[in-house]
Write an enzyme that holds these catalytic residues in place. Structure first.
Site, PDB file in Angstrom:
ATOM      1  N   LYS A   9       0.834  -1.198   0.000  1.00 45.82           N
ATOM      2  CA  LYS A   9       0.000   0.000   0.000  1.00 45.82           C
ATOM      3  C   LYS A   9       0.882   1.267   0.000  1.00 45.82           C
ATOM      4  O   LYS A   9       2.104   1.186   0.215  1.00 45.82           O
ATOM      5  CB  LYS A   9      -0.917  -0.050   1.227  1.00 45.82           C
ATOM      6  N   TYR A  49     -12.120  -2.713  -3.300  1.00 40.92           N
ATOM      7  CA  TYR A  49     -12.651  -2.876  -1.937  1.00 40.92           C
ATOM      8  C   TYR A  49     -14.183  -2.872  -1.911  1.00 40.92           C
ATOM      9  O   TYR A  49     -14.776  -2.556  -0.868  1.00 40.92           O
ATOM     10  CB  TYR A  49     -12.100  -1.774  -1.033  1.00 40.92           C
ATOM     11  N   ASN A 112      -1.750  -0.112   7.417  1.00 38.73           N
ATOM     12  CA  ASN A 112      -1.199  -1.441   7.712  1.00 38.73           C
ATOM     13  C   ASN A 112      -0.382  -2.042   6.570  1.00 38.73           C
ATOM     14  O   ASN A 112      -0.224  -3.250   6.465  1.00 38.73           O
ATOM     15  CB  ASN A 112      -2.292  -2.383   8.221  1.00 38.73           C
ATOM     16  N   HIS A 115      -1.667  -5.487   1.513  1.00 35.58           N
ATOM     17  CA  HIS A 115      -2.930  -6.197   1.287  1.00 35.58           C
ATOM     18  C   HIS A 115      -2.639  -7.602   0.789  1.00 35.58           C
ATOM     19  O   HIS A 115      -1.705  -7.805   0.012  1.00 35.58           O
ATOM     20  CB  HIS A 115      -3.763  -5.471   0.214  1.00 35.58           C
ATOM     21  N   GLU A 126      -9.287 -10.521  -7.837  1.00 39.39           N
ATOM     22  CA  GLU A 126      -8.375  -9.378  -7.702  1.00 39.39           C
ATOM     23  C   GLU A 126      -7.290  -9.421  -8.773  1.00 39.39           C
ATOM     24  O   GLU A 126      -6.903  -8.381  -9.320  1.00 39.39           O
ATOM     25  CB  GLU A 126      -7.789  -9.355  -6.279  1.00 39.39           C
TER      26      GLU A 126
HETATM   27  N1  UDP Z   1      -9.430  -0.971   7.625  1.00 43.53           N
HETATM   28  C1  UDP Z   1      -9.508   0.218   8.311  1.00 43.53           C
HETATM   29  N2  UDP Z   1     -10.210   0.253   9.491  1.00 43.53           N
HETATM   30  C2  UDP Z   1     -10.833  -0.856   9.990  1.00 43.53           C
HETATM   31  C3  UDP Z   1     -10.757  -2.067   9.276  1.00 43.53           C
HETATM   32  C4  UDP Z   1     -10.044  -2.086   8.092  1.00 43.53           C
HETATM   33  O1  UDP Z   1      -8.954   1.227   7.888  1.00 43.53           O
HETATM   34  O2  UDP Z   1     -11.456  -0.761  11.067  1.00 43.53           O
HETATM   35  C5  UDP Z   1      -8.673  -1.020   6.349  1.00 43.53           C
HETATM   36  C6  UDP Z   1      -7.301  -1.672   6.516  1.00 43.53           C
HETATM   37  O3  UDP Z   1      -6.392  -0.984   5.662  1.00 43.53           O
HETATM   38  C7  UDP Z   1      -7.558  -3.081   5.998  1.00 43.53           C
HETATM   39  C8  UDP Z   1      -8.534  -2.787   4.869  1.00 43.53           C
HETATM   40  O4  UDP Z   1      -9.380  -1.769   5.386  1.00 43.53           O
HETATM   41  O5  UDP Z   1      -6.376  -3.706   5.581  1.00 43.53           O
HETATM   42  C9  UDP Z   1      -9.366  -3.948   4.405  1.00 43.53           C
HETATM   43  O6  UDP Z   1     -10.032  -4.505   5.510  1.00 43.53           O
HETATM   44  P1  UDP Z   1     -10.121  -6.082   5.689  1.00 43.53           P
HETATM   45  O7  UDP Z   1     -11.085  -6.360   6.786  1.00 43.53           O
HETATM   46  O8  UDP Z   1     -10.379  -6.714   4.359  1.00 43.53           O
HETATM   47  O9  UDP Z   1      -8.642  -6.460   6.222  1.00 43.53           O
HETATM   48  P2  UDP Z   1      -7.440  -7.220   5.501  1.00 43.53           P
HETATM   49  O10 UDP Z   1      -8.027  -8.264   4.607  1.00 43.53           O
HETATM   50  O11 UDP Z   1      -6.653  -6.171   4.742  1.00 43.53           O
HETATM   51  O12 UDP Z   1      -6.623  -7.798   6.618  1.00 43.53           O
HETATM   52 MG    MG Z   2      -9.440  -8.070   3.132  1.00 47.31          MG
END
Ligand code: UDP
Ligand code: MG
Length: 148
Positions: A9, A49, A112, A115, A126
């Protein structure tokens, strides 16, 4: 062999973590099948997303993803979706184990660093979205040293 979509990211790029993150997937033994360095627009980030569009953090998430270039990749290997998610660590870096990418390099859930697809089916979707042109066909000469 299974494939997954991995994206470094904008924060990971800005923080100089590109080599480190690619190195972790390489050293594990996974095979790089596609890689590009691109900045996407909001419509594209919203598509990527789409499943999260009802979440309160959706707008901020889209702004974050379009805020700078990302490294989009396709990695291949046995169980690469599940193992890739383990290498990445829990979504919230406060809960990501040390030794994982997020555990080692991130603090905030909304910054974080990386992805990874959460299922083989979403991985395929994707990869089609990010690599409509397809990926590279090759097999590493190390294959028989990594797989029995
Ligand atoms: N995210 C966020 N706040 C939250 C949860 C998720 O900003 O409370 C963001 C974070 O960057 C995360 C992304 O949204 O990686 C996608 O969320 P997901 O639940 O799919 O998590 P991932 O698969 O990336 O672990
Ligand atoms: Mg995810």
């Amino acid at each position: 062999m299974e494939q997954t979509f991995i994206m470094i990211k904008p924060d990971g790029v800005q923080r100089g973590l590109v080599g480190e993150i690619i190195g972790r997937f390489e050293k594990k033994g996974f095979t790089l099948r596609g890689l590009k360095f691109i900045t996407v627009d909001s419509a594209f980030a919203e598509k990527h997303y789409a499943d999260l569009s009802a979440k309160p953090f959706f707008c901020g998430l889209v702004e974050y993803i379009v805020s700078g270039p990302v490294v989009a990749m396709v990695w291949e290997g046995k169980n690469v979706v599940t193992t890739g998610r383990k290498l990445i660590g829990a979504t919230n870096p406060a809960e990501s184990a040390p030794g994982t990418i997020r555990g080692d390099f991130a603090i905030d859930i909304s910054r974080n660093v990386v992805h990874g697809s959460d299922s083989a089916e979403n991985g395929r979707k994707e990869i089609t979205l990010w690599f409509p042109e397809g990926v590279a066909e090759w097999q590493s000469s190390l294959h028989s040293w990594i797989y029995e």
